[in-house]
Design a protein around this motif. Structure first.
Motif, PDB file in Angstrom:
ATOM      1  N   GLU A  97      18.082  19.852  96.444  1.00 39.10           N
ATOM      2  CA  GLU A  97      16.884  19.846  97.281  1.00 39.10           C
ATOM      3  C   GLU A  97      17.105  18.869  98.432  1.00 39.10           C
ATOM      4  O   GLU A  97      17.976  18.005  98.364  1.00 39.10           O
ATOM      5  N   GLN A  98      16.323  19.026  99.468  1.00 36.73           N
ATOM      6  CA  GLN A  98      16.360  18.092 100.590  1.00 36.73           C
ATOM      7  C   GLN A  98      14.951  17.885 101.116  1.00 36.73           C
ATOM      8  O   GLN A  98      14.098  18.750 100.979  1.00 36.73           O
ATOM      9  N   THR A  99      14.733  16.704 101.704  1.00 32.82           N
ATOM     10  CA  THR A  99      13.421  16.391 102.252  1.00 32.82           C
ATOM     11  C   THR A  99      13.584  15.364 103.354  1.00 32.82           C
ATOM     12  O   THR A  99      14.648  14.777 103.532  1.00 32.82           O
ATOM     13  N   ARG A 100      12.501  15.141 104.075  1.00 30.85           N
ATOM     14  CA  ARG A 100      12.468  14.148 105.148  1.00 30.85           C
ATOM     15  C   ARG A 100      11.262  13.263 104.883  1.00 30.85           C
ATOM     16  O   ARG A 100      10.157  13.747 104.742  1.00 30.85           O
ATOM     17  N   ILE A 101      11.513  11.945 104.814  1.00 26.57           N
ATOM     18  CA  ILE A 101      10.453  10.974 104.569  1.00 26.57           C
ATOM     19  C   ILE A 101      10.558   9.885 105.622  1.00 26.57           C
ATOM     20  O   ILE A 101      11.611   9.252 105.753  1.00 26.57           O
ATOM     21  N   GLN A 133      13.226   5.015  93.771  1.00 26.13           N
ATOM     22  CA  GLN A 133      12.078   5.443  92.970  1.00 26.13           C
ATOM     23  C   GLN A 133      11.097   6.260  93.802  1.00 26.13           C
ATOM     24  O   GLN A 133      10.572   7.281  93.340  1.00 26.13           O
ATOM     25  N   ALA A 134      10.835   5.820  95.038  1.00 28.47           N
ATOM     26  CA  ALA A 134       9.898   6.530  95.910  1.00 28.47           C
ATOM     27  C   ALA A 134      10.410   7.929  96.247  1.00 28.47           C
ATOM     28  O   ALA A 134       9.662   8.914  96.167  1.00 28.47           O
ATOM     29  N   VAL A 179       9.178  12.020  95.057  1.00 31.76           N
ATOM     30  CA  VAL A 179       8.979  13.159  95.959  1.00 31.76           C
ATOM     31  C   VAL A 179       9.778  14.354  95.462  1.00 31.76           C
ATOM     32  O   VAL A 179       9.262  15.470  95.356  1.00 31.76           O
ATOM     33  N   PHE A 180      11.045  14.136  95.125  1.00 30.63           N
ATOM     34  CA  PHE A 180      11.865  15.233  94.610  1.00 30.63           C
ATOM     35  C   PHE A 180      11.312  15.767  93.288  1.00 30.63           C
ATOM     36  O   PHE A 180      11.333  16.968  93.044  1.00 30.63           O
ATOM     37  N   GLU A 181      10.818  14.879  92.455  1.00 28.53           N
ATOM     38  CA  GLU A 181      10.246  15.299  91.177  1.00 28.53           C
ATOM     39  C   GLU A 181       9.059  16.233  91.389  1.00 28.53           C
ATOM     40  O   GLU A 181       8.900  17.232  90.691  1.00 28.53           O
ATOM     41  N   GLN A 182       8.222  15.930  92.384  1.00 26.29           N
ATOM     42  CA  GLN A 182       7.080  16.797  92.695  1.00 26.29           C
ATOM     43  C   GLN A 182       7.543  18.133  93.273  1.00 26.29           C
ATOM     44  O   GLN A 182       6.963  19.168  92.978  1.00 26.29           O
ATOM     45  N   MET A 183       8.596  18.084  94.089  1.00 23.11           N
ATOM     46  CA  MET A 183       9.114  19.312  94.685  1.00 23.11           C
ATOM     47  C   MET A 183       9.708  20.234  93.624  1.00 23.11           C
ATOM     48  O   MET A 183       9.663  21.444  93.761  1.00 23.11           O
ATOM     49  N   LEU A 184      10.277  19.644  92.602  1.00 18.49           N
ATOM     50  CA  LEU A 184      10.956  20.405  91.553  1.00 18.49           C
ATOM     51  C   LEU A 184      10.220  20.239  90.230  1.00 18.49           C
ATOM     52  O   LEU A 184      10.822  19.973  89.196  1.00 18.49           O
TER      53      LEU A 184
END
Length: 85
Positions: A20-24, A68-69, A73-78
């Motif tokens: 997965e990938q995200t931008r924060i 952790q932060a 986010v990844f945990e919520q996405m997956l």
């Protein structure tokens, strides 16, 4: 699933699967694993390349608070995947 190569600090290469990938906060993060099986180890990398760079430069996230932060986010996405750090 996309598999990418990373050049490690010692000059060797390692391959990881992009889960997965995200931008924060304007920073790109990748969640990668070392295999496709259920016992895979997951890592979080962040893009540390310059804005004008044509190639991305990723480093493993080592700061515990940042990890952790981003992990949350990844945990919520997956949410259908059991993630462990």
């Amino acid at each position: 699933m996309e598999k990418i190569k990373f050049q490690l600090e010692d000059g060797t290469e390692a391959e990881f699967y992009v889960e997965e990938q995200t931008r924060i906060g304007g920073v790109a993060y990748l969640l990668v694993s070392d295999s496709l099986d259920d016992e895979a180890t997951a890592y979080i990398f962040k893009d540390v390349s310059e804005d004008d760079s044509q190639e991305a430069c990723y480093e493993m996230v080592e700061d515990e608070d940042e990890m952790q932060a981003v992990f949350k986010v990844f945990e919520q996405m997956l949410d259908d995947v059991d993630l462990e750090m």
